[in-house]
Design an enzyme around this catalytic site. Structure first.
Site, PDB file in Angstrom:
ATOM      1  N   LYS A   1       0.600  -0.986  -0.035  1.00 16.43           N
ATOM      2  CA  LYS A   1      -0.320  -0.427  -0.254  1.00 16.43           C
ATOM      3  C   LYS A   1       0.870   1.394   0.391  1.00 16.43           C
ATOM      4  O   LYS A   1       1.418   1.821   1.289  1.00 16.43           O
ATOM      5  CB  LYS A   1      -0.823  -0.056   1.447  1.00 16.43           C
ATOM      6  CG  LYS A   1      -1.675   1.659   1.021  1.00 16.43           C
ATOM      7  CD  LYS A   1      -2.778   1.990   2.404  1.00 16.43           C
ATOM      8  CE  LYS A   1      -2.120   2.489   3.576  1.00 16.43           C
ATOM      9  NZ  LYS A   1      -1.353   4.143   2.450  1.00 16.43           N
TER      10      LYS A   1
ATOM     11  N   GLY B   1       7.164   5.085   8.148  1.00 18.33           N
ATOM     12  CA  GLY B   1       6.183   6.401   8.418  1.00 18.33           C
ATOM     13  C   GLY B   1       5.914   6.919   9.765  1.00 18.33           C
ATOM     14  O   GLY B   1       7.264   6.667  10.526  1.00 18.33           O
ATOM     15  N   SER B   2       5.449   7.548  10.020  1.00 16.85           N
ATOM     16  CA  SER B   2       5.431   8.867  11.571  1.00 16.85           C
ATOM     17  C   SER B   2       4.506   7.780  12.975  1.00 16.85           C
ATOM     18  O   SER B   2       4.078   6.735  12.844  1.00 16.85           O
ATOM     19  CB  SER B   2       4.472   9.504  11.339  1.00 16.85           C
ATOM     20  OG  SER B   2       3.071   8.804  11.420  1.00 16.85           O
ATOM     21  N   THR B   3       5.868   8.180  13.972  1.00 13.79           N
ATOM     22  CA  THR B   3       5.880   7.567  14.995  1.00 13.79           C
ATOM     23  C   THR B   3       4.326   6.708  15.823  1.00 13.79           C
ATOM     24  O   THR B   3       4.102   6.579  16.071  1.00 13.79           O
ATOM     25  CB  THR B   3       6.635   8.550  16.146  1.00 13.79           C
ATOM     26  OG1 THR B   3       7.665   7.926  15.821  1.00 13.79           O
ATOM     27  CG2 THR B   3       6.616   7.051  17.782  1.00 13.79           C
TER      28      THR B   3
ATOM     29  N   GLY C   1       2.592   4.656  14.115  1.00 14.62           N
ATOM     30  CA  GLY C   1       3.051   3.493  14.281  1.00 14.62           C
ATOM     31  C   GLY C   1       3.041   2.620  15.459  1.00 14.62           C
ATOM     32  O   GLY C   1       1.843   1.499  15.213  1.00 14.62           O
TER      33      GLY C   1
ATOM     34  N   GLU D   1       9.490   1.312  10.885  1.00 15.37           N
ATOM     35  CA  GLU D   1      10.961   2.195  10.359  1.00 15.37           C
ATOM     36  C   GLU D   1       9.926   3.314  10.677  1.00 15.37           C
ATOM     37  O   GLU D   1       9.064   3.857  10.015  1.00 15.37           O
ATOM     38  CB  GLU D   1      11.466   1.965   9.388  1.00 15.37           C
ATOM     39  CG  GLU D   1      12.888   2.611   9.132  1.00 15.37           C
ATOM     40  CD  GLU D   1      12.758   4.206   8.744  1.00 15.37           C
ATOM     41  OE1 GLU D   1      12.620   4.764   9.350  1.00 15.37           O
ATOM     42  OE2 GLU D   1      12.467   4.206   7.396  1.00 15.37           O
TER      43      GLU D   1
ATOM     44  N   CYS E   1      13.803  10.378   6.501  1.00  8.34           N
ATOM     45  CA  CYS E   1      13.403  10.294   8.186  1.00  8.34           C
ATOM     46  C   CYS E   1      14.931  10.444   9.205  1.00  8.34           C
ATOM     47  O   CYS E   1      15.321  10.891  10.044  1.00  8.34           O
ATOM     48  CB  CYS E   1      13.192   8.961   7.928  1.00  8.34           C
ATOM     49  SG  CYS E   1      13.679   7.276   7.317  1.00  8.34           S
TER      50      CYS E   1
ATOM     51  N   GLU F   1      10.359  15.633  15.420  1.00 10.27           N
ATOM     52  CA  GLU F   1      10.523  15.260  13.890  1.00 10.27           C
ATOM     53  C   GLU F   1       9.854  16.578  12.904  1.00 10.27           C
ATOM     54  O   GLU F   1       8.474  16.379  12.791  1.00 10.27           O
ATOM     55  CB  GLU F   1      10.175  14.606  13.493  1.00 10.27           C
ATOM     56  CG  GLU F   1      11.003  14.097  11.988  1.00 10.27           C
ATOM     57  CD  GLU F   1      10.360  12.442  11.696  1.00 10.27           C
ATOM     58  OE1 GLU F   1       9.139  12.236  11.866  1.00 10.27           O
ATOM     59  OE2 GLU F   1      11.239  11.806  11.005  1.00 10.27           O
TER      60      GLU F   1
END
Ligand code: NAD
Length: 495
Positions: A191, A244-246, A249, A266, A300, A397
């Site tokens: 995706k 992607g973003s935490t 996640g 990641e 990242c 970030e």
């Protein structure tokens, strides 16, 4: 797809693949849904793509499960699997002009970078991982239980793997996941991010052309909260590999607990890049500027916290600001552009919010600090100096072309500061002192440390996060810990 050599890309040429790829067929979404795709260089919609809904996720899972269980891929000889993956790498290179063109339209990265950086980098991943398809081995294990036993391990694929990728390097990060997942014999549902769905579809098309059987790689564009969420909750998917973003996640961790699926995550970073006074200052300035401004800072591992020793602080800050001022920001199809726009209007809002927060929290803007007033989503490369550890621009970030410089006096102090982050993805060290280099590298709480260089990536180098930057590793042979499971077989020889 057709190949042309050294052509000038035509941004207006129609896009070939805009539907879902399920079991080797190009299909509309079951409910007919589609979404707009924007060119971030202009802010204009240039195509529409089918949007996979829950029913399409089910169809993709059914296809990938069948392809896994019936084994056209898993049971292929390792050498044949290896050859197909190598061929896919070759096909990426053969079609680099068109793939590069589409990546530039979709993501905004300058065409020279998409064509000569992203596409060859994705191809290298398939070439490198193709070599591993023949080398995934178990062990024989001597045991001490009474009797005569022959004990060995097998490394087996996990099953159906959902790969959910972001919009900063759409093709490259897809390759980081798809290549090892397939090399290990899994089947994959890919995706892409809703902002950048197109090169994933091209990868799916080329996989079929390379002889990878239908259903082994399904590609289903869609939105995170709908398509992605359905995938992570799905009982028929055995593993999710996510970048992607935490924040997302954490959602994925929650959503995946139904069948306790395996996860590789990641996530974000706020990487510290440390310049010691004995460094080659010119190299440190150039490398550090590239380490934050490359891809408009949408990386990242970007070196977004710049710690500079007080003796060289003014020189380094001025040098990086000079580089920033001279970077040509512009349309990805303008051959003079060195960095392109941010990838979406939403992301532009996020980054400009941080620019305002830097100023309101008292950091000094050395250069940049503003949106570039034109069509498209552009931000001026920005250097903030004299920042404080508690400021949002130091802790969070930003994922844009924004570096924050902080001054330090001694090594212990800077190591403590560098590690004072919830993230732990990467770090940089610039010094000529070999002892400082290795000592600080060992003390860094980060998954990758670069010494006298920054953001060097290679398919053979494992990459991933400490702390809240994630779980698992991409690349290198370590990646196979995340795409295989170990079976122990114990045979009683006394029968
Ligand atoms: P995101 O994490 O929301 O999106 C990344 C991918 O996850 C996309 O494919 C998206 O569709 C999918 N996704 C989103 N919500 C999901 C859900 N609930 N379940 C499953 N999949 C889901 O990232 P974003 O919102 O597009 O960007 C926000 C920030 O994330 C950025 O500003 C940046 O800080 C960070 N980011 C980091 C990376 C990285 O490489 N580590 C990449 C992109 C973004």
């Amino acid at each position: 797809m057709t190949t042309t050599a050294n052509h000038t890309p035509d941004p207006t040429k129609a896009i070939d693949r805009t539907r879902l790829l399920i079991h080797g067929e190009w299909v509309d979404a079951a409910d007919g849904a589609e979404f707009d795709v924007y060119n971030p260089s202009t802010g204009q919609v240039f195509t529409r793509v089918s949007e996979a809904g829950p029913e399409d996720v089910n169809r993709a899972v059914e296809s990938s499960r069948k392809a896994f269980e019936e084994g056209p891929w898993r049971n292929m000889t390792p050498l044949d699997r290896s050859a197909a993956l190598w061929r896919l790498g070759d096909l990426l290179l053969e079609n680099a002009d068109e793939i590069g063109r589409v990546e530039t339209l979709d993501q905004g990265q300058p065409f020279s970078i998409a064509r000569h950086g992203s596409v060859p980098s994705a191809a290298r991943m398939f070439h490198y991982m193709s070599g591993w398809a023949t080398k995934i081995e178990g062990n024989t294990i001597p045991i001490s239980a009474g009797g005569d036993f022959h004990v060995y391990t097998r490394r087996e694929p996990i099953g159906v793997v959902g790969c959910i990728v972001p919009w900063n390097f759409p093709l490259v990060i897809a390759a980081w996941k798809v290549a090892p997942a397939l090399a290990a014999g899994n089947t994959v549902i890919l995706k892409p991010a809703e902002q950048t769905p197109l090169t994933a579809l091209m990868l799916g098309e080329l996989a079929l052309e390379a002889g990878i059987p239908p259903g082994v790689l399904n590609v289903i564009p869609g939105f995170g909260g709908r398509t992605g969420q359905t995938m992570t909750e799905h009982m028929g998917i055995d593993k999710i590999s996510f970048t992607g973003s935490t924040t997302t996640g954490r959602r994925i961790v929650d959503a995946s607990k139904g069948n306790l699926k395996r996860l590789s995550l990641e996530l974000g970073g706020k990487s510290a890049n440390i310049i010691f006074p004995d460094a080659d200052i010119e190299a440190a300035i150039g490398g550090s500027a590239n380490g934050i401004f490359f891809n408009a800072g949408q990386a990242c591992a970007a070196g977004s916290r710049l710690y500079v020793h007080e003796n060289v602080y003014d020189e380094v800050v001025a040098g990086i600001a000079e580089v920033a001022k001279n970077i040509k920001v512009g349309d990805g199809f303008d051959p003079t552009s060195e960095i392109g726009p941010l990838a979406s209007a939403q992301h532009l809002d996020r980054v400009t919010g941080y620019l305002q927060s830097g100023v309101s929290e008292g950091a000094r803007t050395v250069t940049g600090g503003t949106q570039i007033d034109t069509q498209g989503y552009y931000v001026a490369p920005t250097v903030f100096a004299d920042a404080r550890e508690d400021q949002k621009i130091v802790q969070e970030e930003i994922f844009g072309p924004v570096v924050v410089a902080l001054k330090f006096t001694d090594t212990e102090e800077v190591v403590r500061a560098a590690n004072r982050s919830a993230y732990g993805l990467a770090g940089g060290i610039w010094t000529k002192n070999i002892s400082t280099a290795h000592k600080v590298a060992a003390q860094f709480q980060a998954g990758s440390v670069w010494v006298n260089c920054y953001q060097v990536f290679d398919p053979a180098m494992p990459f991933g996060g400490y702390k809240e930057s994630g779980w698992g590793r991409e690349m290198g042979h370590e990646v196979f810990n995340d795409y295989t499971q170990v079976k122990t077989v114990c045979v009683n020889l006394d029968t």
